[in-house]
Scaffold this active site. Structure first.
Site, PDB file in Angstrom:
ATOM      1  N   ASN A  72      13.906  23.346 -10.246  1.00 51.56           N
ATOM      2  CA  ASN A  72      15.093  22.529  -9.993  1.00 51.56           C
ATOM      3  C   ASN A  72      16.174  23.277  -9.226  1.00 51.56           C
ATOM      4  OD1 ASN A  72      14.184  20.127 -11.007  1.00 51.56           O
ATOM      5  ND2 ASN A  72      15.031  20.424 -13.053  1.00 51.56           N
ATOM      6  N   HIS A 100       9.384  23.696 -19.950  1.00 56.81           N
ATOM      7  CA  HIS A 100       9.772  22.603 -19.057  1.00 56.81           C
ATOM      8  C   HIS A 100       8.552  22.051 -18.339  1.00 56.81           C
ATOM      9  CE1 HIS A 100      11.903  21.193 -15.159  1.00 56.81           C
ATOM     10  NE2 HIS A 100      11.776  20.198 -16.025  1.00 56.81           N
ATOM     11  N   GLU A 107       7.254  25.540 -16.781  1.00 58.62           N
ATOM     12  CA  GLU A 107       8.165  26.679 -16.786  1.00 58.62           C
ATOM     13  C   GLU A 107       8.425  27.080 -18.243  1.00 58.62           C
ATOM     14  OE1 GLU A 107      10.978  26.134 -12.878  1.00 58.62           O
ATOM     15  OE2 GLU A 107      11.372  24.789 -14.554  1.00 58.62           O
ATOM     16  N   SER A 120      15.373  20.150 -18.672  1.00 56.32           N
ATOM     17  CA  SER A 120      15.171  20.472 -17.260  1.00 56.32           C
ATOM     18  C   SER A 120      16.392  21.129 -16.637  1.00 56.32           C
ATOM     19  CB  SER A 120      14.839  19.198 -16.475  1.00 56.32           C
ATOM     20  OG  SER A 120      15.912  18.273 -16.557  1.00 56.32           O
TER      21      SER A 120
END
Length: 288
Positions: free
Chosen positions: A192, A141, A153, A120
């Site tokens: 993120n 991800h 992702e 991540s």
């Protein structure tokens, strides 16, 4: 069209078993590896419980649940991955651990298999150094809880071939029925990069005494339409995960918005990771 029918997953923790369950529900054969037999047993029990709950909710038939579970093979040796077309690493967010796992994994899968990391926050290109055929390596991800979260992702490195990216995209979209976003290898990727500074800002607001936890969360839920407040979300993600992601991204960017506030750091050091331990910014009931 998805060409992946056999998937290997390394790591049977929250993310690993979630990825395995999603692949099983999509009708794939899954090999789940862990060095701990107890962890594998717990993962199988968890997946079986989720499948049975789907039967009770009439989302699956009893036969479908049984067939899915029969497609799960647990293994304590990576040699079991020899028939997998895709192998996904889902071990803790520690660079040295991931590099060692990926190097070992690359020795046990077929030369045509794609290897992916569920990291991540660690740069995927940096992880590629542990893989021989770097053109067949990329990031996938997933988000927690994996079976319910619709986004993945797909992160391409400077080495990833167009063909490998296309196979990964089709695996996510046609195979799992999720939405892939194809992105370059940037700190925090997309989600993120936006989410972690937001969560840290909420923790910093709490740390400064600006507002209480419940006030912060209620304000963002009712004022911005968020399904849950940032502190509750951080607890459900895992404060250890949030902290590790922030540290990794700060190491890349040196952005002051990614400096972990004292209250968050102390909670993690005390072992209060959020929902999974029963205490984080808020109190939670655990299923243990």
């Amino acid at each position: 069209m998805n060409t992946i029918s056999a998937v290997g997953v390394v790591g049977s923790g929250t993310m690993g078993r979630g990825i395995a369950e999603s692949a099983l529900r999509a009708g794939m054969q899954v090999v789940l590896y862990d060095s701990s037999q107890d962890a594998l047993s717990a993962a199988r029990k968890h997946i079986e419980g989720n499948l049975q709950r789907s039967v009770v909710k009439e989302q699956l038939t009893a036969q479908q649940a049984s067939d899915h579970l029969a497609s799960l093979k647990t293994a304590g040796e990576l040699g079991a991955f020899s028939g997998c077309q895709l192998a996904i690493e889902a071990v803790p967010e520690i660079l040295e651990v991931k590099l060692a796992v990926l190097a070992s994994l690359a020795e046990h899968v077929a030369g045509t298999a794609i290897i992916a990391s569920n990291t991540s926050s660690i740069p995927v290109t940096r992880l590629a150094q542990g893989v021989a055929n770097r053109d067949r390596f990329l990031g996938v991800h997933f988000f927690n809880p994996v079976p319910r979260m619709p986004l993945v992702e797909v992160v391409r490195t400077l080495h990833s071939s167009d063909a490998s990216v296309a196979v990964a995209r089709d695996f996510v979209e046609s195979g799992l029925g999720k939405t892939p976003v194809i992105i370059e290898d940037r700190p925090g990727f997309v989600v993120n990069a936006l989410l972690i500074p937001f969560l840290l800002a909420a923790a910093r607001m709490l740390d400064s005494g600006y507002a209480e936890a419940e006030t912060i969360d209620t304000s963002m839920r009712l004022g911005c339409g968020h399904p849950m407040g940032p502190l509750t979300l951080a607890d459900f993600i895992g404060l250890d995960v949030v902290c590790a992601a922030a540290d990794a991204m700060h190491g890349e960017t040196h952005d002051p918005a990614l400096v972990v506030p004292n209250n968050l750091r102390r909670l993690v050091e005390a072992g209060h990771f959020g929902a999974k331990t029963g205490r984080g910014f808020l109190a939670h009931e655990t299923s243990e």
